[in-house]
Motif scaffolding. Sequence first.
Motif, mmCIF file in Angstrom:
data_model
loop_
_atom_site.group_PDB
_atom_site.id
_atom_site.type_symbol
_atom_site.label_atom_id
_atom_site.label_comp_id
_atom_site.label_asym_id
_atom_site.label_seq_id
_atom_site.Cartn_x
_atom_site.Cartn_y
_atom_site.Cartn_z
ATOM 1 N N ALA A 20 0.844 -1.207 0.000
ATOM 2 C CA ALA A 20 0.000 0.000 0.000
ATOM 3 C C ALA A 20 0.880 1.257 0.000
ATOM 4 N N TRP A 21 1.918 1.180 0.790
ATOM 5 C CA TRP A 21 2.880 2.302 0.846
ATOM 6 C C TRP A 21 3.452 2.556 -0.540
ATOM 7 N N ASN A 22 3.812 1.482 -1.216
ATOM 8 C CA ASN A 22 4.427 1.590 -2.533
ATOM 9 C C ASN A 22 3.478 2.274 -3.527
ATOM 10 N N THR A 23 2.192 1.885 -3.438
ATOM 11 C CA THR A 23 1.225 2.514 -4.328
ATOM 12 C C THR A 23 1.094 4.009 -4.022
ATOM 13 N N ARG A 24 1.056 4.267 -2.714
ATOM 14 C CA ARG A 24 0.844 5.656 -2.318
ATOM 15 C C ARG A 24 2.006 6.545 -2.765
ATOM 16 N N TYR A 25 3.238 6.066 -2.693
ATOM 17 C CA TYR A 25 4.384 6.900 -3.034
ATOM 18 C C TYR A 25 4.847 6.741 -4.475
ATOM 19 N N PHE A 26 4.761 5.497 -4.999
ATOM 20 C CA PHE A 26 5.327 5.274 -6.329
ATOM 21 C C PHE A 26 4.299 4.945 -7.414
ATOM 22 N N GLY A 27 3.015 4.805 -6.999
ATOM 23 C CA GLY A 27 1.985 4.498 -7.988
ATOM 24 C C GLY A 27 1.850 5.615 -9.019
ATOM 25 N N PRO A 28 1.038 5.409 -10.060
ATOM 26 C CA PRO A 28 0.879 6.390 -11.145
ATOM 27 C C PRO A 28 0.449 7.775 -10.646
ATOM 28 N N THR A 29 -0.374 7.780 -9.575
ATOM 29 C CA THR A 29 -0.769 9.077 -9.010
ATOM 30 C C THR A 29 -0.086 9.307 -7.681
ATOM 31 N N GLY A 30 1.068 8.638 -7.483
ATOM 32 C CA GLY A 30 1.750 8.675 -6.196
ATOM 33 C C GLY A 30 2.489 9.994 -5.963
ATOM 34 N N GLU A 31 2.987 10.117 -4.738
ATOM 35 C CA GLU A 31 3.608 11.370 -4.332
ATOM 36 C C GLU A 31 4.956 11.610 -5.011
ATOM 37 N N VAL A 32 5.701 10.563 -5.248
ATOM 38 C CA VAL A 32 7.026 10.743 -5.857
ATOM 39 C C VAL A 32 6.912 11.224 -7.303
ATOM 40 N N PRO A 33 6.086 10.555 -8.144
ATOM 41 C CA PRO A 33 5.906 11.076 -9.506
ATOM 42 C C PRO A 33 5.377 12.511 -9.510
ATOM 43 N N ALA A 34 4.441 12.791 -8.557
ATOM 44 C CA ALA A 34 3.877 14.140 -8.491
ATOM 45 C C ALA A 34 4.970 15.164 -8.207
ATOM 46 N N ALA A 35 5.841 14.856 -7.244
ATOM 47 C CA ALA A 35 6.911 15.777 -6.876
ATOM 48 C C ALA A 35 7.881 15.971 -8.036
ATOM 49 N N THR A 36 8.144 14.820 -8.767
ATOM 50 C CA THR A 36 9.071 14.913 -9.896
ATOM 51 C C THR A 36 8.516 15.829 -10.980
ATOM 52 N N LYS A 37 7.205 15.683 -11.218
ATOM 53 C CA LYS A 37 6.570 16.470 -12.283
ATOM 54 C C LYS A 37 6.658 17.984 -12.028
ATOM 55 N N LYS A 38 6.703 18.335 -10.749
ATOM 56 C CA LYS A 38 6.717 19.750 -10.388
ATOM 57 C C LYS A 38 7.863 20.520 -11.049
ATOM 58 N N VAL A 39 8.909 19.824 -11.437
ATOM 59 C CA VAL A 39 10.099 20.452 -12.003
ATOM 60 C C VAL A 39 9.745 21.377 -13.175
ATOM 61 N N ALA A 40 8.677 20.947 -13.927
ATOM 62 C CA ALA A 40 8.296 21.720 -15.121
ATOM 63 C C ALA A 40 7.739 23.103 -14.776
ATOM 64 N N THR A 41 7.211 23.234 -13.535
ATOM 65 C CA THR A 41 6.569 24.496 -13.159
ATOM 66 C C THR A 41 7.570 25.501 -12.610
ATOM 67 N N LEU A 42 8.802 25.060 -12.428
ATOM 68 C CA LEU A 42 9.790 25.955 -11.805
ATOM 69 C C LEU A 42 10.485 26.817 -12.848
ATOM 70 N N PRO A 43 11.003 27.967 -12.428
ATOM 71 C CA PRO A 43 11.810 28.770 -13.348
ATOM 72 C C PRO A 43 13.060 27.979 -13.716
ATOM 73 N N PRO A 44 13.490 28.045 -14.975
ATOM 74 C CA PRO A 44 14.621 27.243 -15.473
ATOM 75 C C PRO A 44 15.842 27.198 -14.566
ATOM 76 N N PRO A 45 16.316 28.271 -13.965
ATOM 77 C CA PRO A 45 17.552 28.167 -13.172
ATOM 78 C C PRO A 45 17.398 27.200 -11.993
ATOM 79 N N GLU A 46 16.193 27.051 -11.474
ATOM 80 C CA GLU A 46 16.038 26.182 -10.296
ATOM 81 C C GLU A 46 15.842 24.712 -10.673
ATOM 82 N N ARG A 47 15.559 24.508 -11.954
ATOM 83 C CA ARG A 47 15.131 23.145 -12.330
ATOM 84 C C ARG A 47 16.201 22.085 -12.076
#
Length: 334
Positions: A20-47
């Motif tokens: 269950a933990w694995n799904t919550r953090y690594f699943g398709p809608t999990g927290e880790v993919p979500a956090a990774t995706k955030k990179v696109a919203t940042l200004p380029p120098p911080e990416r």
Amino acid sequence: LLQRGLADLHASTDEPALKAWNTRYFGPTGEVPAATKKVATLPPPERKGYGQEANRVKEALSQAYEQSLATVKEAALLASLNANPLDVTLPGRRGPLGRPHIASRVLRNIYSVFADMGFQVYRSREVEDDLTNFELLNMPPHHPARDMWDTFHTTTPGVILRTHTSPGQIHVMREMVPNPIRVILPGMVYRYEQVTTRSEMQFHQVEGLVVGEGITMADLKGTITSFARRMFGQERQIRIRSSYFPFTEPSIEVDIDWPKEDPNADRLTKGTGWLEIMGAGMIHPTVLRNGGYDPDRVSGFAFGMGPQRITMLQYAIDDIRQFWSNDLRFLRQF
Ligand code: PHE
């Protein structure tokens, strides 16, 4: 995220919780993919910095997960082993071992005794014709001697189950003529008889057949004496009584004495001291002729015995039906 993830992971103490933990953090809608995706919203120098950090967190969490999963699985295995203790050092259980049927053992014994005297084993058919089972053995239709063998007939006229192994004599002779013959013919024979403790409708016979120049009754006596001594003990004596078979002339029946030391001796021999083991005789000239041989040039002898009868005597078996009843309690005694 890393702190929270690790804390949650350590709170998950069994396999389902870890999954269950694995799904919550690594699943398709999990927290880790979500956090990774955030990179696109940042200004380029911080990416770049963010991306590297995100990867580090991802690596750390997934490694911690694999480790926890392995630990939990091992603990589960240990627990199940302790619950059902299994001593892998115990010797295995042996499967039951088969063995030859007593009838086969006795047959093999008989083969080896005769093999030592130069006899070959010849197999002949169990489904015979009236011609070979009777007529060629010097019993024309309606010959009264046919009554000695109660016969199983088939629905095909003239086709019967052999009542004795003697028709094999005709087959061997016709195959071997004009050569000398020294064979035994073992196999099942059939009699249309009431089944009782003493008689079965099927049983083994072993026929013997010797054909050649100058074969006499003395050869028959010598052969049977050697057989009896190898089979039943070096001290055995044989006794010959006059008898009648249509296919031998003269015909005899052969008895052996039974060791007097055997406490069963009196019962077995009914007080006479002698046991009948076979019928035999010099081959009738008509039978030799039917086999293709010239009775003026060759002669021969034949004998026929019933190994089941002999085995019953030897082992004090009181019911012949035991042989083919497949009762393990009987079979395991031998
Ligand atoms: N065939 C005879 C029987 O069944 C036995 C026998 C065989 C006798 C060969 C003489 C010669 O009783």
